[in-house]
Design an enzyme around this catalytic site. Structure first.
Site, mmCIF file in Angstrom:
data_model
loop_
_atom_site.group_PDB
_atom_site.id
_atom_site.type_symbol
_atom_site.label_atom_id
_atom_site.label_comp_id
_atom_site.label_asym_id
_atom_site.label_seq_id
_atom_site.Cartn_x
_atom_site.Cartn_y
_atom_site.Cartn_z
ATOM 1 N N ASP A 36 -65.006 95.943 84.284
ATOM 2 C CA ASP A 36 -65.355 96.279 82.795
ATOM 3 C C ASP A 36 -66.404 97.513 82.824
ATOM 4 O OD1 ASP A 36 -63.668 94.023 82.238
ATOM 5 O OD2 ASP A 36 -65.404 92.529 81.843
ATOM 6 N N TYR A 39 -64.843 100.900 83.013
ATOM 7 C CA TYR A 39 -64.250 100.871 81.557
ATOM 8 C C TYR A 39 -65.452 101.551 80.756
ATOM 9 C CZ TYR A 39 -61.373 100.323 77.331
ATOM 10 O OH TYR A 39 -60.979 100.486 76.159
ATOM 11 N N GLU A 115 -36.581 81.846 75.680
ATOM 12 C CA GLU A 115 -37.793 82.416 75.838
ATOM 13 C C GLU A 115 -38.866 81.475 75.388
ATOM 14 O OE1 GLU A 115 -37.447 86.305 74.063
ATOM 15 O OE2 GLU A 115 -37.705 85.383 72.032
ATOM 16 N N LYS A 117 -41.795 79.881 73.194
ATOM 17 C CA LYS A 117 -42.174 79.972 71.800
ATOM 18 C C LYS A 117 -43.601 79.889 71.797
ATOM 19 C CE LYS A 117 -41.267 78.104 67.375
ATOM 20 N NZ LYS A 117 -42.562 77.841 66.701
ATOM 21 N N ASP A 119 -47.375 79.576 70.642
ATOM 22 C CA ASP A 119 -48.095 79.098 69.380
ATOM 23 C C ASP A 119 -49.079 79.660 69.092
ATOM 24 O OD1 ASP A 119 -48.161 77.251 67.663
ATOM 25 O OD2 ASP A 119 -49.095 75.464 68.878
ATOM 26 N N ARG A 138 -46.895 86.787 58.358
ATOM 27 C CA ARG A 138 -45.680 86.538 57.906
ATOM 28 C C ARG A 138 -45.598 86.439 56.396
ATOM 29 N NH1 ARG A 138 -41.983 81.869 60.444
ATOM 30 N NH2 ARG A 138 -42.832 80.373 59.218
ATOM 31 N N GLU A 172 -45.887 87.476 68.153
ATOM 32 C CA GLU A 172 -46.942 86.518 68.007
ATOM 33 C C GLU A 172 -48.176 86.991 68.572
ATOM 34 O OE1 GLU A 172 -45.262 83.990 66.610
ATOM 35 O OE2 GLU A 172 -46.846 82.282 66.593
ATOM 36 N N TYR A 224 -41.475 89.756 70.474
ATOM 37 C CA TYR A 224 -40.215 89.226 70.895
ATOM 38 C C TYR A 224 -39.117 89.792 70.031
ATOM 39 C CZ TYR A 224 -41.836 86.182 67.171
ATOM 40 O OH TYR A 224 -42.367 85.878 66.150
ATOM 41 N N LYS A 285 -31.705 82.155 71.739
ATOM 42 C CA LYS A 285 -31.111 82.893 70.708
ATOM 43 C C LYS A 285 -29.718 83.365 71.484
ATOM 44 C CE LYS A 285 -35.629 84.708 69.457
ATOM 45 N NZ LYS A 285 -36.553 85.719 69.612
ATOM 46 N N LYS A 309 -38.435 72.236 70.615
ATOM 47 C CA LYS A 309 -39.925 71.946 70.466
ATOM 48 C C LYS A 309 -39.967 70.721 71.560
ATOM 49 C CE LYS A 309 -41.446 74.212 66.658
ATOM 50 N NZ LYS A 309 -41.728 73.787 65.420
ATOM 51 N N CYS A 403 -64.765 50.061 45.684
ATOM 52 C CA CYS A 403 -63.657 49.438 46.723
ATOM 53 C C CYS A 403 -62.570 49.623 46.289
ATOM 54 C CB CYS A 403 -64.191 48.088 47.042
ATOM 55 S SG CYS A 403 -62.821 47.231 48.105
ATOM 56 N N CYS A 406 -60.768 46.012 45.727
ATOM 57 C CA CYS A 406 -61.310 44.841 44.790
ATOM 58 C C CYS A 406 -62.019 45.456 43.373
ATOM 59 C CB CYS A 406 -62.328 43.856 45.397
ATOM 60 S SG CYS A 406 -63.845 44.528 46.123
ATOM 61 N N CYS A 421 -67.813 47.693 51.582
ATOM 62 C CA CYS A 421 -67.570 46.742 50.285
ATOM 63 C C CYS A 421 -68.107 45.581 50.925
ATOM 64 C CB CYS A 421 -66.235 46.614 49.985
ATOM 65 S SG CYS A 421 -65.999 45.066 48.811
ATOM 66 N N CYS A 426 -63.640 39.919 48.368
ATOM 67 C CA CYS A 426 -62.699 41.196 48.499
ATOM 68 C C CYS A 426 -61.469 40.750 48.988
ATOM 69 C CB CYS A 426 -63.327 42.193 49.053
ATOM 70 S SG CYS A 426 -62.522 43.678 49.349
HETATM 71 P P1 AMP Z 1 -41.730 77.893 63.034
HETATM 72 O O1 AMP Z 1 -43.193 78.219 62.681
HETATM 73 O O2 AMP Z 1 -41.688 76.426 63.577
HETATM 74 O O3 AMP Z 1 -40.882 78.068 61.687
HETATM 75 O O4 AMP Z 1 -41.156 78.815 63.934
HETATM 76 C C1 AMP Z 1 -41.023 80.108 63.480
HETATM 77 C C2 AMP Z 1 -42.076 80.832 64.251
HETATM 78 O O5 AMP Z 1 -42.248 80.843 65.658
HETATM 79 C C3 AMP Z 1 -41.894 82.495 64.116
HETATM 80 O O6 AMP Z 1 -42.370 82.952 62.885
HETATM 81 C C4 AMP Z 1 -42.772 83.305 65.064
HETATM 82 O O7 AMP Z 1 -43.932 83.218 64.607
HETATM 83 C C5 AMP Z 1 -42.733 81.910 66.056
HETATM 84 N N1 AMP Z 1 -42.341 82.358 67.606
HETATM 85 C C6 AMP Z 1 -42.979 82.264 68.658
HETATM 86 N N2 AMP Z 1 -42.342 82.662 69.750
HETATM 87 C C7 AMP Z 1 -41.071 83.192 69.059
HETATM 88 C C8 AMP Z 1 -40.045 83.857 69.911
HETATM 89 N N3 AMP Z 1 -39.971 84.040 71.096
HETATM 90 N N4 AMP Z 1 -38.930 84.080 68.955
HETATM 91 C C9 AMP Z 1 -39.033 83.581 67.855
HETATM 92 N N5 AMP Z 1 -40.124 83.368 67.149
HETATM 93 C C10 AMP Z 1 -41.037 82.901 67.826
HETATM 94 ZN ZN ZN Z 2 -63.613 45.299 48.177
#
Ligand code: AMP
Ligand code: ZN
Length: 690
Positions: A36, A39, A115, A117, A119, A138, A172, A224, A285, A309, A403, A406, A421, A426
């Site tokens: 760091d 950098y 791939e 997903k 979060d 989005r 994401e 992605y 996909k 999921k 309450c 009651c 309460c 009651c």
């Molecule tokens: P949902 O929010 O449950 O409708 O899932 C769709 C969302 O998953 C998308 O809008 C993306 O933001 C997210 N997402 C995360 N990883 C991926 C991925 N590899 N491909 C497509 N969507 C993804």
């Molecule tokens: Zn009560």
């Protein structure tokens, strides 16, 4: 002395290039190439150079990530190609159904790509002329918000790439779980509320009005998708993006068929914890881009992709209303009523809000998106709020003044987090008290469910706890109730008859719901007095003095029991129970001196032919100790049927030996057990003679 302008230009280009390379290594490849400090030194040199030669500064210089002033709000942007959501699958059957539909449409001869997903918060980014020119959230898919200046501050996003074409990327934005911990610690020192999860932190950071604040958040991104035609397959596209220095998840796997997809999902699940981002599933996909058109879209999502999921321990959903449950002591517990959501394999529409302080601390409002979590078997709880999704009209919640059961005014005692309460009549309190009285661990009348209790109270058959024992004498009245046939009535009557004479005094005491008296204290009180008649015949002052001297009962509990016995209304109910023939005595526990289980402790789990409580009592009667969960020092985990592997492994980790009923029987008979075998490690050793 300032460098010569020509040298300055060359040095500027060199510094930009070097810094970009380090940023790429650090933020995209996760493999830092400099410290760091190094950098920072380079960065400061670049900034000094640009101050001396402002003409050298370009918008894609690493110094230009943070520049903009705070704004009033976000500009809405309508995008030419809608951002879709994804259809969900929660189990293998749903995935196979997805696969069947695809094969129905395009036959064989295609590949899936699986791939992570991630979060986080979705983002769309536009590059043109090699520069990042726009970033949008989005939003509703069609219209998003322009967050370009914030996204510029994310160092994982190259401001410049070696491709001049205009194209649109989707990905994401996320925060690594370990970074979230650091942020939350910092926030705590500033007295700010912690983010409930990385997803919230990412979404919130993206929409800060002051980009300088966003710059402080360690946001990352993984792309992605690319909207324009770019490659023949999704996997080739991902590889080309990575070659341009764009961050991707680097985790995709090509799968020949749905079985391979399932294998990817299983393998990925085992590695999920180690990844630098939180995932809630796997996206599957169709890899061949040309085939996607023949599969098409629904109004909301592509038919050629699906999100598998993992059973979530946490979920986010809309809070519709807050209501209050009335407990047996009159305490009001706020409950969140939610838009139904999948959580750990079940659909959840209610979650606990615990108490008023929690609502105020977390600033939970009706209309909010709330994060709920399942902990054990109890109802899920509200962990926090995603403030970024708060509707503008949401007002702080105002606790009720009366309450809900009651209609009497409620009180909030000084320093207490709960409303109460205090109306002894009651109906809400009565229902909760009856539920508590008849549940497992107390009088154990399992035929008496919540709705049946309500029916009995509604019909006037039960007006206090003792009335439960008057029900068998009113069979005709029972049969007059809705949905109660002969069979149900007779089973209920039999269950009540069983409870009338078949429960110990400690269980009866537990069920009475004496404040502060749980099953442990109840058992100590029961051992002291033996049965209800004796307790009622003892002066309250004497009860208080005697119990306060019992090891394991504090002054407060002693006072509470004495006050309960002295209370005329409670006395009346208990007398009525005795009059109705309730017999509940405490077996005298002969703790055998030198009992076979002396010095041993047990945690009992799983199912057995007899009730677990019976085993507990037996262990204690033989001088052993019962632990509710395995802790350090627990000698044995007595495992019955249907015990999960994780539970067993966790117990072994804590040093407990796992035994079955046969092993337990041996111990009980005073025999010694073999030590646990260390399995494979001792394989090569000579077997020792027992
Ligand atoms: P949902 O929010 O449950 O409708 O899932 C769709 C969302 O998953 C998308 O809008 C993306 O933001 C997210 N997402 C995360 N990883 C991926 C991925 N590899 N491909 C497509 N969507 C993804
Ligand atoms: Zn009560």
């Amino acid at each position: 002395m300032l460098p010569h302008p020509m040298d300055a230009a060359a040095r500027h280009a060199e510094l930009c290039e070097t810094l970009r390379r380090h940023e790429h290594a650090y933020y995209v490849l996760d493999a830092p190439t400099v410290s760091d400090a190094e950098y920072d030194t380079l960065f400061r040199e670049l900034r000094a150079l640009e101050e001396a030669h402002p003409e050298l500064q370009t918008p894609s210089s690493p110094t230009q990530r943070v520049g903009a002033e705070p704004r009033e709000g976000f500009v809405k942007v309508e995008r030419p190609v809608r951002m879709y959501s994804l259809d969900n699958a929660y189990d293998e059957a749903e995935l196979r159904e997805f696969d069947r539909r695809i094969r129905e449409m395009i036959g064989e001869g295609f590949t899936y790509v699986a791939e992570p997903k991630i979060d986080g918060a979705s983002i769309e980014v536009v590059y043109e002329g090699g520069a990042m020119i726009q970033a949008t959230t989005r939003g509703d898919g069609k219209v998003g918000e322009d967050v370009t200046v914030n996204v510029r501050t994310i160092r994982a996003i190259p401001l410049h790439i070696p491709d001049e074409r205009r194209f649109t990327l989707r990905g994401e934005i996320y925060i690594r779980p370990q970074d979230l911990e650091a942020i939350n610690e910092l926030r705590a020192t500033r007295g700010e509320a912690a983010f409930a999860n990385p997803r919230n932190a990412a979404a919130g950071s993206l929409r800060l009005l002051d980009p300088r604040q966003t710059a402080e958040r360690p946001l990352r991104v993984a792309f992605y998708d690319r909207v324009e035609e770019y490659a023949d397959s999704h996997s080739a596209m991902l590889e080309k993006l990575a070659q341009l220095g764009l961050p991707t998840h680097r985790e995709h796997g090509r799968c020949a068929d749905i079985d391979a997809v399932l294998a990817y999902i299983a393998a990925f699940d085992r590695r999920r914890e180690e990844l630098p981002y939180e995932t809630d599933g796997v996206v599957i996909k169709l890899d061949e881009v040309r085939l996607r058109d023949s599969v098409g879209f629904t109004a909301r999502f592509p038919r050629w992709a699906i999100a598998y999921k993992y059973a979530a321990e946490q979920a986010t959903t809309r809070l519709r209303t807050i209501t209050c449950d009335v407990g047996r002591t009159g305490q009001l517990t706020p409950v969140a009523n939610l838009d139904p959501v999948q959580l750990a394999g079940t659909t959840v529409s209610r979650a606990s809000l615990h108490n008023l302080d929690l609502i105020a601390d977390k600033d939970v409002r009706v209309g909010d998106m709330v994060i709920i979590q399942k902990a054990g078997e109890i109802i899920p709880q509200v962990l926090g709020v995603d403030v970024s999704q708060r509707p503008p009209e949401a007002e702080p919640w105002v606790p009720p003044s009366v309450c809900p059961a009651c209609g009497e005014e409620v009180v909030r005692a000084e320093g207490e987090a709960a409303l109460r309460c205090v109306n002894p009549a009651c109906r809400g309190r009565l229902l909760a008290g009856l539920w508590y009285f008849t549940r497992r661990g107390a009088m154990d009348i399992d035929r008496l469910g919540k709705s049946l209790i309500e029916q009995l109270v509604e019909a006037g058959l039960v007006a206090d706890l003792a009335d439960v024992f008057a029900v068998p004498a009113q069979r005709d009245a029972l049969l007059g109730l809705e949905r109660i046939g002969e069979k149900t009535a007779d089973r209920l009557i039999a269950a009540i008859e069983d409870a009338r004479v078949g429960r110990t005094f400690s269980r009866l005491l537990t069920g009475l719901g004496i404040p502060l008296v749980g099953s442990v204290a109840a058992s100590l009180v029961a051992q002291q007095y033996g049965d209800l008649r004796t307790l009622l015949d003892t002066e309250p002052e004497a009860i208080e003095a005697t119990l306060a001297a019992v090891h394991g009962i504090g002054d407060k509990i002693a006072q509470s029991v004495a006050a309960f016995v002295a209370d005329p209304e409670q006395r009346a109910v208990m007398e009525k129970m005795l009059a109705l023939g309730v017999v509940a005595t405490e077996p005298v526990r002969e703790v055998v001196e030198g009992g076979t289980l002396e010095g041993l402790s047990f945690c009992v789990t799983g199912s057995f032919d007899r009730k677990r409580d019976a085993i507990h009592e037996e262990i204690e009667a033989h001088g052993g100790e019962v632990h509710k969960s395995v802790k350090k020092g627990t000698t044995y985990l007595l495992a019955g049927d249907r015990v999960g592997k994780t539970k067993i492994e966790a117990a072994q980790k804590k040093g407990a030996q796992v035994i079955d009923e046969a092993g337990y029987a041996k111990l009980l008979a005073g025999e010694a057990l073999e030590p646990p075998d260390e399995s494979t490690e001792t394989e090569t050793e000579e077997p020792t003679e027992a």
